[in-house]
Design a protein around this motif. Structure first.
Motif, PDB file in Angstrom:
ATOM      1  N   LYS A  76     -11.473  -2.943  -3.515  1.00 30.38           N
ATOM      2  CA  LYS A  76     -10.745  -1.517  -3.943  1.00 30.38           C
ATOM      3  C   LYS A  76      -9.265  -1.437  -3.554  1.00 30.38           C
ATOM      4  CE  LYS A  76     -15.515   0.462  -3.814  1.00 30.38           C
ATOM      5  NZ  LYS A  76     -16.413   1.385  -3.249  1.00 30.38           N
ATOM      6  N   GLU A  77      -9.009  -1.657  -2.352  1.00 29.62           N
ATOM      7  CA  GLU A  77      -7.661  -1.295  -2.102  1.00 29.62           C
ATOM      8  C   GLU A  77      -6.687  -2.147  -2.942  1.00 29.62           C
ATOM      9  OE1 GLU A  77      -7.500  -2.352   2.079  1.00 29.62           O
ATOM     10  OE2 GLU A  77      -8.702  -0.507   2.730  1.00 29.62           O
ATOM     11  N   GLU A  78      -6.918  -3.292  -3.144  1.00 28.23           N
ATOM     12  CA  GLU A  78      -6.020  -4.193  -3.809  1.00 28.23           C
ATOM     13  C   GLU A  78      -5.959  -3.639  -5.366  1.00 28.23           C
ATOM     14  OE1 GLU A  78      -7.541  -8.353  -3.559  1.00 28.23           O
ATOM     15  OE2 GLU A  78      -6.704  -8.559  -1.558  1.00 28.23           O
ATOM     16  N   LEU A 107      10.996 -18.521 -10.247  1.00 22.82           N
ATOM     17  CA  LEU A 107      10.700 -17.652 -11.105  1.00 22.82           C
ATOM     18  C   LEU A 107       9.217 -17.836 -11.872  1.00 22.82           C
ATOM     19  CD1 LEU A 107      14.142 -17.165 -13.172  1.00 22.82           C
ATOM     20  CD2 LEU A 107      12.729 -15.578 -11.431  1.00 22.82           C
ATOM     21  N   LEU A 108       8.921 -19.383 -12.072  1.00 21.75           N
ATOM     22  CA  LEU A 108       7.738 -19.382 -12.642  1.00 21.75           C
ATOM     23  C   LEU A 108       6.645 -19.128 -11.675  1.00 21.75           C
ATOM     24  CD1 LEU A 108       8.686 -22.894 -14.254  1.00 21.75           C
ATOM     25  CD2 LEU A 108       7.817 -20.903 -15.344  1.00 21.75           C
ATOM     26  N   GLU A 109       6.862 -19.254 -10.288  1.00 24.89           N
ATOM     27  CA  GLU A 109       5.876 -18.876  -9.142  1.00 24.89           C
ATOM     28  C   GLU A 109       5.513 -17.204  -9.348  1.00 24.89           C
ATOM     29  OE1 GLU A 109       2.816 -19.673  -6.657  1.00 24.89           O
ATOM     30  OE2 GLU A 109       4.158 -21.218  -7.629  1.00 24.89           O
ATOM     31  N   ILE A 110       6.837 -16.744  -9.588  1.00 24.94           N
ATOM     32  CA  ILE A 110       6.695 -15.323  -9.538  1.00 24.94           C
ATOM     33  C   ILE A 110       5.839 -14.688 -10.709  1.00 24.94           C
ATOM     34  CG2 ILE A 110       8.130 -13.244  -9.940  1.00 24.94           C
ATOM     35  CD1 ILE A 110      10.294 -14.708  -8.078  1.00 24.94           C
ATOM     36  N   THR A 111       6.057 -15.665 -11.875  1.00 26.48           N
ATOM     37  CA  THR A 111       5.272 -15.266 -12.866  1.00 26.48           C
ATOM     38  C   THR A 111       3.664 -15.320 -12.610  1.00 26.48           C
ATOM     39  OG1 THR A 111       7.058 -16.142 -14.213  1.00 26.48           O
ATOM     40  CG2 THR A 111       5.157 -15.911 -15.426  1.00 26.48           C
ATOM     41  N   LYS A 112       3.481 -16.343 -12.068  1.00 26.87           N
ATOM     42  CA  LYS A 112       2.191 -16.637 -11.791  1.00 26.87           C
ATOM     43  C   LYS A 112       1.422 -15.554 -10.977  1.00 26.87           C
ATOM     44  CE  LYS A 112      -1.002 -20.128  -9.462  1.00 26.87           C
ATOM     45  NZ  LYS A 112      -0.859 -21.413  -8.631  1.00 26.87           N
ATOM     46  N   THR A 113       2.164 -15.237  -9.913  1.00 27.43           N
ATOM     47  CA  THR A 113       1.799 -14.021  -8.809  1.00 27.43           C
ATOM     48  C   THR A 113       1.554 -12.540  -9.778  1.00 27.43           C
ATOM     49  OG1 THR A 113       2.892 -15.122  -7.209  1.00 27.43           O
ATOM     50  CG2 THR A 113       2.380 -12.557  -6.907  1.00 27.43           C
ATOM     51  N   LEU A 114       2.531 -12.488 -10.641  1.00 27.21           N
ATOM     52  CA  LEU A 114       2.426 -11.129 -11.462  1.00 27.21           C
ATOM     53  C   LEU A 114       1.170 -11.215 -12.356  1.00 27.21           C
ATOM     54  CD1 LEU A 114       6.282 -10.443 -12.199  1.00 27.21           C
ATOM     55  CD2 LEU A 114       4.738  -9.072 -10.930  1.00 27.21           C
ATOM     56  N   GLN A 115       1.079 -12.445 -12.878  1.00 31.82           N
ATOM     57  CA  GLN A 115      -0.298 -12.453 -13.981  1.00 31.82           C
ATOM     58  C   GLN A 115      -1.528 -12.297 -13.178  1.00 31.82           C
ATOM     59  OE1 GLN A 115       0.025 -13.678 -17.522  1.00 31.82           O
ATOM     60  NE2 GLN A 115      -1.885 -12.555 -17.247  1.00 31.82           N
ATOM     61  N   GLU A 116      -1.487 -12.627 -11.938  1.00 28.66           N
ATOM     62  CA  GLU A 116      -2.748 -12.616 -11.289  1.00 28.66           C
ATOM     63  C   GLU A 116      -2.920 -11.071 -10.878  1.00 28.66           C
ATOM     64  OE1 GLU A 116      -2.031 -15.083  -7.644  1.00 28.66           O
ATOM     65  OE2 GLU A 116      -2.635 -16.780  -8.717  1.00 28.66           O
ATOM     66  N   LYS A 117      -1.848 -10.300 -10.413  1.00 23.40           N
ATOM     67  CA  LYS A 117      -2.082  -8.817 -10.162  1.00 23.40           C
ATOM     68  C   LYS A 117      -2.436  -8.178 -11.399  1.00 23.40           C
ATOM     69  CE  LYS A 117       1.618  -8.790  -6.626  1.00 23.40           C
ATOM     70  NZ  LYS A 117       2.589  -8.053  -6.150  1.00 23.40           N
ATOM     71  N   VAL A 118      -1.836  -8.496 -12.410  1.00 25.31           N
ATOM     72  CA  VAL A 118      -2.238  -7.799 -13.770  1.00 25.31           C
ATOM     73  C   VAL A 118      -3.478  -8.215 -14.354  1.00 25.31           C
ATOM     74  CG1 VAL A 118      -1.824  -8.050 -16.254  1.00 25.31           C
ATOM     75  CG2 VAL A 118       0.010  -7.699 -14.754  1.00 25.31           C
ATOM     76  N   ASP A 119      -4.032  -9.513 -13.841  1.00 28.85           N
ATOM     77  CA  ASP A 119      -5.501  -9.891 -14.251  1.00 28.85           C
ATOM     78  C   ASP A 119      -6.462  -9.018 -13.266  1.00 28.85           C
ATOM     79  OD1 ASP A 119      -4.527 -11.596 -16.216  1.00 28.85           O
ATOM     80  OD2 ASP A 119      -4.737 -13.308 -14.836  1.00 28.85           O
ATOM     81  N   ILE A 151      -3.317  -1.029  -9.755  1.00 27.20           N
ATOM     82  CA  ILE A 151      -3.338  -0.069 -10.661  1.00 27.20           C
ATOM     83  C   ILE A 151      -2.262   0.745 -10.584  1.00 27.20           C
ATOM     84  CG2 ILE A 151      -4.362   2.279 -11.425  1.00 27.20           C
ATOM     85  CD1 ILE A 151      -7.172   0.683 -10.811  1.00 27.20           C
ATOM     86  N   ARG A 152      -1.805   1.131  -9.601  1.00 20.60           N
ATOM     87  CA  ARG A 152      -0.450   2.050  -9.203  1.00 20.60           C
ATOM     88  C   ARG A 152       0.802   1.313  -9.707  1.00 20.60           C
ATOM     89  NH1 ARG A 152      -2.853   3.378  -4.222  1.00 20.60           N
ATOM     90  NH2 ARG A 152      -1.407   2.065  -3.271  1.00 20.60           N
ATOM     91  N   GLU A 153       0.853  -0.236  -9.452  1.00 18.42           N
ATOM     92  CA  GLU A 153       1.690  -1.057  -9.882  1.00 18.42           C
ATOM     93  C   GLU A 153       1.633  -1.395 -11.036  1.00 18.42           C
ATOM     94  OE1 GLU A 153       2.423  -3.509  -6.723  1.00 18.42           O
ATOM     95  OE2 GLU A 153       3.121  -2.178  -5.161  1.00 18.42           O
ATOM     96  N   THR A 182      -5.938  -5.891 -12.021  1.00 16.03           N
ATOM     97  CA  THR A 182      -6.134  -4.593 -12.570  1.00 16.03           C
ATOM     98  C   THR A 182      -6.987  -4.831 -13.780  1.00 16.03           C
ATOM     99  OG1 THR A 182      -4.108  -4.412 -11.880  1.00 16.03           O
ATOM    100  CG2 THR A 182      -5.164  -2.576 -13.454  1.00 16.03           C
ATOM    101  N   GLU A 183      -6.872  -5.629 -14.768  1.00 17.92           N
ATOM    102  CA  GLU A 183      -7.598  -5.904 -15.870  1.00 17.92           C
ATOM    103  C   GLU A 183      -8.756  -6.141 -16.006  1.00 17.92           C
ATOM    104  OE1 GLU A 183      -5.065  -8.098 -18.542  1.00 17.92           O
ATOM    105  OE2 GLU A 183      -3.727  -6.591 -18.888  1.00 17.92           O
ATOM    106  N   ASN A 184      -9.425  -7.026 -14.790  1.00 21.62           N
ATOM    107  CA  ASN A 184     -10.743  -7.496 -14.571  1.00 21.62           C
ATOM    108  C   ASN A 184     -11.326  -6.576 -13.480  1.00 21.62           C
ATOM    109  OD1 ASN A 184     -10.413  -9.684 -16.359  1.00 21.62           O
ATOM    110  ND2 ASN A 184      -9.465 -10.840 -14.864  1.00 21.62           N
ATOM    111  N   ALA A 185     -10.765  -5.396 -12.928  1.00 20.68           N
ATOM    112  CA  ALA A 185     -11.113  -4.866 -11.814  1.00 20.68           C
ATOM    113  C   ALA A 185     -12.873  -4.494 -12.159  1.00 20.68           C
ATOM    114  CB  ALA A 185     -10.426  -3.832 -11.807  1.00 20.68           C
ATOM    115  N   GLU A 186     -13.113  -3.886 -12.781  1.00 24.66           N
ATOM    116  CA  GLU A 186     -14.441  -3.541 -13.335  1.00 24.66           C
ATOM    117  C   GLU A 186     -15.392  -4.498 -13.026  1.00 24.66           C
ATOM    118  OE1 GLU A 186     -16.806  -0.764 -16.763  1.00 24.66           O
ATOM    119  OE2 GLU A 186     -14.543  -1.069 -16.608  1.00 24.66           O
ATOM    120  N   ALA A 187     -15.130  -5.650 -13.725  1.00 22.14           N
ATOM    121  CA  ALA A 187     -16.150  -6.757 -13.774  1.00 22.14           C
ATOM    122  C   ALA A 187     -16.020  -7.300 -12.351  1.00 22.14           C
ATOM    123  CB  ALA A 187     -15.650  -7.928 -14.615  1.00 22.14           C
ATOM    124  N   ASP A 188     -15.269  -7.622 -11.583  1.00 19.48           N
ATOM    125  CA  ASP A 188     -15.127  -8.048 -10.430  1.00 19.48           C
ATOM    126  C   ASP A 188     -15.949  -7.046  -9.425  1.00 19.48           C
ATOM    127  OD1 ASP A 188     -13.585 -10.074 -10.941  1.00 19.48           O
ATOM    128  OD2 ASP A 188     -11.780  -9.371 -10.310  1.00 19.48           O
TER     129      ASP A 188
END
Length: 550
Positions: free
Chosen positions: A176-178, A321-333, A183-185, A335-341
């Motif tokens: 929930k904290e994550e 940069l590719l590693e940062i892209t991966k991390t950002l994708q995880e953060k976005v995911d 969501i804020r970011e 948020t987008e998968n929050a309800e299911a998780d």
């Protein structure tokens, strides 16, 4: 059971040793003679933390040793689990060194204090005066009922599942904290991710583009140098290839004279072939070199995008940069998968709670079954101990909350007098009443817990006369199936023992020491008479003492 106890250099004790037997053993002595000192030494033997100040003579170490007959108590699993040698006559030794450090041994194998405590809990129950007060504590009340209910396995399973539930709850809170942070970011992370993806970065791409930029920026120089190189190789008379071919012709004429000449000719032939390849590749490169301002602008623009991204994200390579892209994708995911998780984890928590509730219900049912019989037995025993009108009520309620020992709330109530109201037992009972109730409980538990040894330190507090006589009967009866040791000031209880030890002080060379000795029959009569009538051994006191001992 405890068969022998040796104490050396502890407080007022210089060196004592006693041999103990099964049955009901009495220990008496005047106030301050050292009974509490002996119990303190025994506590050290069972894992209590040591205090350097207990050493009598600071020039020598303090040693406390106990021998235990454990042949009938099924303790082999404990010894196996702790990697200890099992001996039917097990010896526990505790040493307090002059340095202030302490050591513990079981059958001469060094052990830690937690191991000593675990074994001690299986061997001896020391009931001190403070433990009587624990009768009003909820934890002890649960402990009594659960021993009778046989709830130990169920509580172990419950607590294991409880730990699992806590871990799931922690995971839920963390998620929930994550997700709240994500969501804020989210919008900003999504913007950064889109920017990185649009750059279409590939590992090694930056190096390739930097090379291409260098080529396109130096077309004239490349054309000049490549053209000159081709000319130097291919000129008809002075070119490298022409001269090599002439050398080959000369060597061909003498190749038949010696292997050395033939070998040199072959090497020149190889050089000619290599030079042909070099000339061909130079020509190909020269053909591809051409000015292309548009491509140069495109490459430099792409490189600028990469440089800007590296600066923004504090990265030095495309790999970072590719590693940062991966991390950002995880953060976005996230948020987008929050309800299911969240939903999946909450389902897992509900299933765990259902499992816990089922275990807690079994624990509750076991408790509910034994409470009526336990209450009846306690009331019967305390009636014989001078509390004929006392009534005990135990209120057990199954709750929705999960506690450390189940889902029950448990309260003990006592009505000490006829027609009196029920009140919480710690408020309703006097000190003497608590002692009698505690003795009743201990006598009931003695057959259930199957402890080898139980030691009572003045369980008779607040009682006297006929009540003390009946308490002695209960202790004597308990001694049939186990070893019972009682420290007492009451002659009515002391007369019930199958053996009797006296603790006393003695001055030796201007130093006070504590001694202990086992009393013979005549000495027991005198000791009981003194307990009855003070230091004067009257005829009536002696007669009464003989009657008590009989």
């Amino acid at each position: 059971m405890l068969t022998a106890l040796s104490i050396k250099n502890y407080a007022l004790i210089e060196d004592i040793k006693i041999d103990l037997k099964k049955g009901f053993t009495i220990i008496t002595g005047e106030t301050g003679a050292g009974k509490s000192i002996m119990l303190g030494a025994l506590g050290l033997l069972l894992g209590k933390r040591a205090d350097y100040s207990v050493i009598r003579n600071t020039g020598n170490k303090c040693v406390i040793e106990g021998s235990f007959d454990i042949s009938n108590y099924n303790l082999t699993d404990f010894f196996l689990a702790e990697d200890l040698d099992f001996e039917e006559q097990t010896i526990i030794r505790r040493e307090i060194l002059t340095s202030g450090k302490s050591r513990a041994f079981i059958n001469d194998t060094p052990v830690t204090l937690p191991v000593l405590v675990k074994l001690g809990d299986l061997l001896i129950d020391i009931h001190g005066q403070h433990q009587t007060l624990s009768l009003g504590e909820n934890q002890y009340q649960f402990q009594v009922i659960d021993i009778l209910a046989g709830n130990t396995p169920g509580l172990k399973e419950y607590r294991e599942e409880m730990r699992s539930l806590k871990k799931l709850d922690q995971r839920l809170n963390t998620l929930k904290e994550e997700q709240a942070l994500a969501i804020r970011e989210h919008d900003y992370n999504l913007y950064l991710l889109k920017e990185l993806k649009e750059a279409r970065l590939k590992d090694g791409q930056q190096e390739e583009m930097e090379e291409r930029s260098e080529e396109l920026s130096n077309v004239e120089l490349l054309t000049e140098q490549l053209g000159t190189s081709v000319s130097l190789i291919q000129q008809e008379e002075t070119g490298t290839l022409s001269q090599l071919k002439e050398i080959r012709a000369h060597l061909t004429k003498i190749a038949g004279f010696s292997g050395n000449y033939a070998g040199l000719r072959e090497r020149v032939e190889s050089v000619i072939i290599e030079m042909d390849d070099i000339a061909l590749e130079l020509e190909n490169l020269l053909e591809r070199v051409e000015a292309n301002p548009g491509e140069l602008e495109e490459v430099n623009a792409k490189l600028q995008v990469i440089f800007n991204l590296q600066k923004k994200h504090a990265a030095s390579t495309i790999a970072e940069l590719l590693e940062i892209t991966k991390t950002l994708q995880e953060k976005v995911d996230l948020t987008e998968n929050a309800e299911a998780d969240l939903s999946n984890l909450q389902k897992e928590i509900k299933a765990k709670k259902d499992q816990l509730s089922a275990i807690a219900k079994k624990i509750h049912d076991n408790r509910a079954k034994v409470i009526p019989g336990f209450v009846g037995n306690v009331e019967r025993i305390i009636a014989d101990l001078g509390m004929p009108n006392a009534r005990l009520k135990i209120d057990l309620k199954l709750q929705k909350e999960y506690f450390t020992n189940g889902q029950d709330e448990l309260t003990w109530y006592l009505s000490a007098n006829k027609g009196g109201d029920f009140n919480d037992i710690k408020k309703a009972a006097s000190g003497g009443e608590l002692s009698r109730i505690m003795l009743a409980i201990k006598s009931i538990l003695a057959t259930q817990s199957k402890l080898p040894t139980i030691i009572f330190d003045e369980i008779d507090t607040g009682v006297s006369g006929d009540i003390a006589q009946k308490m002695g009967d209960i202790l004597q009866k308990m001694g049939i199936d186990m070893q019972v040791i009682a420290i007492t000031h009451l002659p009515q209880i002391a007369g019930k023992g199958s053996s009797h030890f006296k603790i006393f002080k003695e001055d030796v060379e201007e130093t006070t020491v504590t001694r202990i000795r086992q009393l013979e029959t005549a000495e027991r009569i005198e000791e009981l008479a003194m307990m009855l009538g003070g230091n004067t051994l009257s005829a009536s006191a002696m007669a009464h003492a003989k009657a008590l001992l009989n």
